[in-house]
Design a protein around this motif. Structure first.
Motif, PDB file in Angstrom:
ATOM      1  N   THR A  81       5.819  -6.949  -2.218  1.00  0.00           N
ATOM      2  CA  THR A  81       6.882  -7.535  -1.413  1.00  0.00           C
ATOM      3  C   THR A  81       7.967  -6.495  -1.177  1.00  0.00           C
ATOM      4  N   ILE A  97      12.932  -5.146   7.427  1.00  0.00           N
ATOM      5  CA  ILE A  97      11.564  -4.757   7.728  1.00  0.00           C
ATOM      6  C   ILE A  97      11.132  -5.423   9.023  1.00  0.00           C
ATOM      7  N   ARG A 133       7.914  -6.455  11.529  1.00  0.00           N
ATOM      8  CA  ARG A 133       6.468  -6.692  11.455  1.00  0.00           C
ATOM      9  C   ARG A 133       5.683  -5.558  12.091  1.00  0.00           C
ATOM     10  N   ARG A 173      -1.030  -9.910   5.594  1.00  0.00           N
ATOM     11  CA  ARG A 173       0.416  -9.702   5.574  1.00  0.00           C
ATOM     12  C   ARG A 173       1.124 -10.989   5.961  1.00  0.00           C
ATOM     13  N   ASP A 229       4.637 -11.892   7.293  1.00  0.00           N
ATOM     14  CA  ASP A 229       5.870 -11.298   7.807  1.00  0.00           C
ATOM     15  C   ASP A 229       7.105 -12.114   7.427  1.00  0.00           C
ATOM     16  N   ASN A 258       7.665 -10.593   4.015  1.00  0.00           N
ATOM     17  CA  ASN A 258       7.456  -9.129   3.902  1.00  0.00           C
ATOM     18  C   ASN A 258       6.513  -8.798   2.756  1.00  0.00           C
ATOM     19  N   THR A 259       5.441  -9.558   2.656  1.00  0.00           N
ATOM     20  CA  THR A 259       4.479  -9.380   1.570  1.00  0.00           C
ATOM     21  C   THR A 259       3.122  -8.979   2.133  1.00  0.00           C
ATOM     22  N   LEU A 303       5.089   1.555   2.642  1.00  0.00           N
ATOM     23  CA  LEU A 303       5.745   1.013   3.836  1.00  0.00           C
ATOM     24  C   LEU A 303       6.202   2.181   4.694  1.00  0.00           C
TER      25      LEU A 303
END
Length: 119
Positions: free
Chosen positions: A23, A28, A30, A75, A77, A80-81, A101
């Motif tokens: 995470t 962040i 997508r 993923r 979004d 954010n994992t 990332l």
């Protein structure tokens, strides 16, 4: 400040499965690729799989040849994992796995989690 928090990993027998999750905190998009790399002792770090969303919202994934057909990356979004489901593991998969990332400003790494597959 971007931080990546990993979970999962451990010891499993040949043919077993493990799931890794990561995470990201911070701003962040997508569109920013997130994924997993691994590094075995004495070897360079290598991409396992990553995923990003295209402008049209559809995900685009990249897998190492060694991961194709056995691993699956997904993923979320909203949180954010990124999750890596690893099946049919074998001793060659033994390594430290790192979440990654990629941002326009650079790339970020998790602290790493050990995956050990016994024969």
């Amino acid at each position: 400040q971007v931080q990546l928090v990993e979970s999962g990993g451990g010891l499993v027998h040949t043919g077993g499965s493990l799931r890794l999750s990561c995470t990201a905190s911070g701003i962040i998009s997508r569109l920013n690729p997130m994924g997993w790399y691994r590094q075995a002792p004495g070897k360079p770090r290598e991409l396992v799989a990553d995923v990003a969303s295209r402008i049209n919202g559809l995900p685009t994934t990249t897998y190492a040849n060694s991961a194709k057909g056995r691993f699956s990356i997904s993923r979320d979004d909203a949180t954010n994992t990124v999750t890596l489901q690893m099946d049919s593991l074998n001793p060659e998969d033994t390594a430290v796995y790192y979440c990654n990332l990629k941002l326009p400003s650079g790339q970020y790494w998790g602290q790493g989690t050990q995956v050990t597959v016994s024969s």
